[in-house]
Design a protein around this motif. Structure first.
Motif, mmCIF file in Angstrom:
data_model
loop_
_atom_site.group_PDB
_atom_site.id
_atom_site.type_symbol
_atom_site.label_atom_id
_atom_site.label_comp_id
_atom_site.label_asym_id
_atom_site.label_seq_id
_atom_site.Cartn_x
_atom_site.Cartn_y
_atom_site.Cartn_z
ATOM 1 N N ASP A 13 2.606 5.015 2.740
ATOM 2 C CA ASP A 13 2.445 4.647 4.154
ATOM 3 C C ASP A 13 3.770 4.594 4.904
ATOM 4 O O ASP A 13 3.975 3.753 5.771
ATOM 5 N N ASN A 38 -6.711 9.047 -2.087
ATOM 6 C CA ASN A 38 -6.057 7.738 -1.952
ATOM 7 C C ASN A 38 -5.025 7.789 -0.825
ATOM 8 O O ASN A 38 -4.653 6.760 -0.278
ATOM 9 N N GLY A 40 -3.592 8.536 2.920
ATOM 10 C CA GLY A 40 -4.146 8.463 4.271
ATOM 11 C C GLY A 40 -3.043 8.781 5.249
ATOM 12 O O GLY A 40 -2.171 7.956 5.476
ATOM 13 N N ARG A 303 -1.871 -4.604 5.050
ATOM 14 C CA ARG A 303 -0.745 -4.285 4.168
ATOM 15 C C ARG A 303 0.214 -5.457 4.092
ATOM 16 O O ARG A 303 0.402 -6.170 5.079
HETATM 17 MG MG MG Z 1 -1.811 5.305 2.827
#
Ligand code: MG
Ligand code: IMO
Length: 429
Positions: A13, A38, A40, A303
């Motif tokens: 991320d 998994n 993104g 997160r």
């Molecule tokens: Mg991600």
């Protein structure tokens, strides 16, 4: 023959989708080489948000896009994603899928959930997409590949063999209902027919492109600290996000890679469980989470948030041979009066500068911070600074500090989520 690999330097991320989207405009071919749904990758183009899990972000620039052999593919997710892109009027005929890539099967998804459940407090916090179990079967040599989808008899035989074992595990070990073979075969073979026109030998395609002098961009997924070998094991994914993963997962020689761009978010986030030395739990972390919309693209989980950790980024740099860094999320931190950067760890009174392998040591490490002055809003909403030089002096000081602390030149800076908010500092291609 420029071939550039983009890797995440943290726990995923980092904004790899955005960096890939920017560089894709200069590339001819964009390749995903490992991981699966998994991942993104969020890209915002003219206000329209795309969340990509399997298709490379280069699809938004109309480039040839490849899903390499190292990726594990859930065909249901892939087909949904292709349909979503088509709905937005994008041309997907340039998508190529490796015949050697392994498939995520419905029993992988169930196993992922059951294995996590049985780990209790030591769970990994996976995305529950079946990625780990699919890579387990690949290593156990019982996996089913994209090619098998195109050969129905072969597919059915392999499915039967796998399900015999898996159903035993479901019934006798976990006390669950067995899965229905015909149903899976029917669904998967029809997905296979849908995907047939996209399937080819992608290693040949990629090597031909490189040999013809085309620009090939390898889009990393996950981050270095989630690498199966180099990450915070066992709190990792089951594949190789480091740059070396591109060689195996796309089928290219290491001598074909020219540059490696490490994507560094201006702060750190982590979505699963496991150690996180610079994690913070205060008003600032909640503020960053909300402002940066730090909720999993794949799972929606909030997160965990912390300051930037250059010990980690230096470790990532040696593992992938990073040649330059792209710093993202600068707009998220804008508005704070000061920001911190971890430059070393302190463990039992001793300063350490290398990332420790032992998780218990890592859990005991205290970050040694340098505090820097914050910067005001960098001008979102159509008001993006048009060059690096136009950035606020404190933002530039922060960027230069990170570059110095990691020993890596700055190549790109991103100030917001929109495509136009990425600034080029040095040419990559
Ligand atoms: Mg991600
Ligand atoms: P992108 O490409 C963030 C994490 C999961 C979990 C661990 C193992 O968007 O950066 P898995 O489902 O892979 O078996 O889960 O890895 N994880 C990610 N975290 N971004 C990702 O991808 C991730 N892919 C896996 O949260 O901690």
């Amino acid at each position: 023959m420029p071939a550039v690999v983009v890797v995440g330097t943290q726990w995923g991320d980092e904004g790899k989708g955005q960096v890939t989207d920017y560089l894709a405009k200069q590339a001819d071919v964009v390749v995903r080489y490992q991981g699966g749904p998994n991942a993104g990758h969020t890209v915002v183009v003219d206000g329209e948000k795309f969340e990509l899990h399997l298709v490379p972000s280069g699809i938004l620039s109309g480039k040839t896009c490849v899903i390499g052999n190292g990726v594990v593919i859930d065909p249901e997710i892939l087909v949904q994603e292709i349909e979503r892109l088509k709905k937005s009027g994008l041309d997907v005929s340039c998508l190529k899928v490796s015949s050697r890539a392994h498939l995520i099967m419905p029993y992988h998804r169930l196993l992922d959930a059951l294995q996590e459940e049985s780990k209790g407090p030591r769970k990994i916090g996976t995305t529950l997409k079946g990625v780990g179990p699919a890579y387990m079967d690949k290593a156990a040599r019982t996996g089913i590949r994209v090619q098998d989808l195109l050969e129905p008899e072969e597919f059915k035989e392999k499915l039967g063999m796998n399900l015999k074992d898996k159903n035993r595990i479901f019934q006798y070990f976990y006390g669950r209902e067995p899965m229905n073979e015909e149903e899976i075969a029917r669904t998967y073979l029809s997905l296979g027919e849908y995907l047939r026109p996209f399937v080819c030998d992608t290693a040949v395609l990629i090597n031909d492109a490189i040999n013809q002098g085309k620009r090939v961009l390898f889009e990393g997924a996950q981050g270095t600290l989630l690498d199966l070998d180099h990450g915070t094991y066992p709190y990792v994914t089951s594949s190789h996000p480091v740059a070396g993963g591109a060689c195996i997962g796309a089928g290219i020689g290491p001598n074909k890679i020219d540059k490696v761009v490490g994507v560094v978010k201006a702060y750190t986030s982590r979505v699963g469980d496991g150690p996180f030395p610079t994690e913070i739990h205060d008003e600032t972390s909640s503020w960053i989470r909300e402002k940066g919309r730090e909720y999993g693209t794949t799972t929606g989980r909030p997160r965990r948030i912390g300051w930037l950790d250059t010990v980690m980024v230096r470790y990532a740099s040696i593992l992938s041979g990073i040649t330059g860094i792209a710093i993202t999320g600068m707009g998220v931190l804008a508005g704070l009066s000061s920001v911190k950067v971890c430059v070393a760890y302190r463990h039992r009174g001793k300063e350490i500068r290398e990332f420790p392998a032992s998780l218990s040591v890592l859990n005991e490490c205290e970050p040694v911070y340098r505090e820097l002055a914050g910067w005001p809003e960098l001008g979102d909403r159509g008001n993006v600074p048009e060059s690096y030089d136009a950035l606020h002096p404190n933002a530039k000081k922060y960027l230069e500090f990170v570059s110095e602390a990691t020993g890596l030149p700055l190549v790109l800076v991103s100030t917001g989520r929109e495509r136009k908010s990425t600034l080029e500092v040095r040419r990559v291609f």
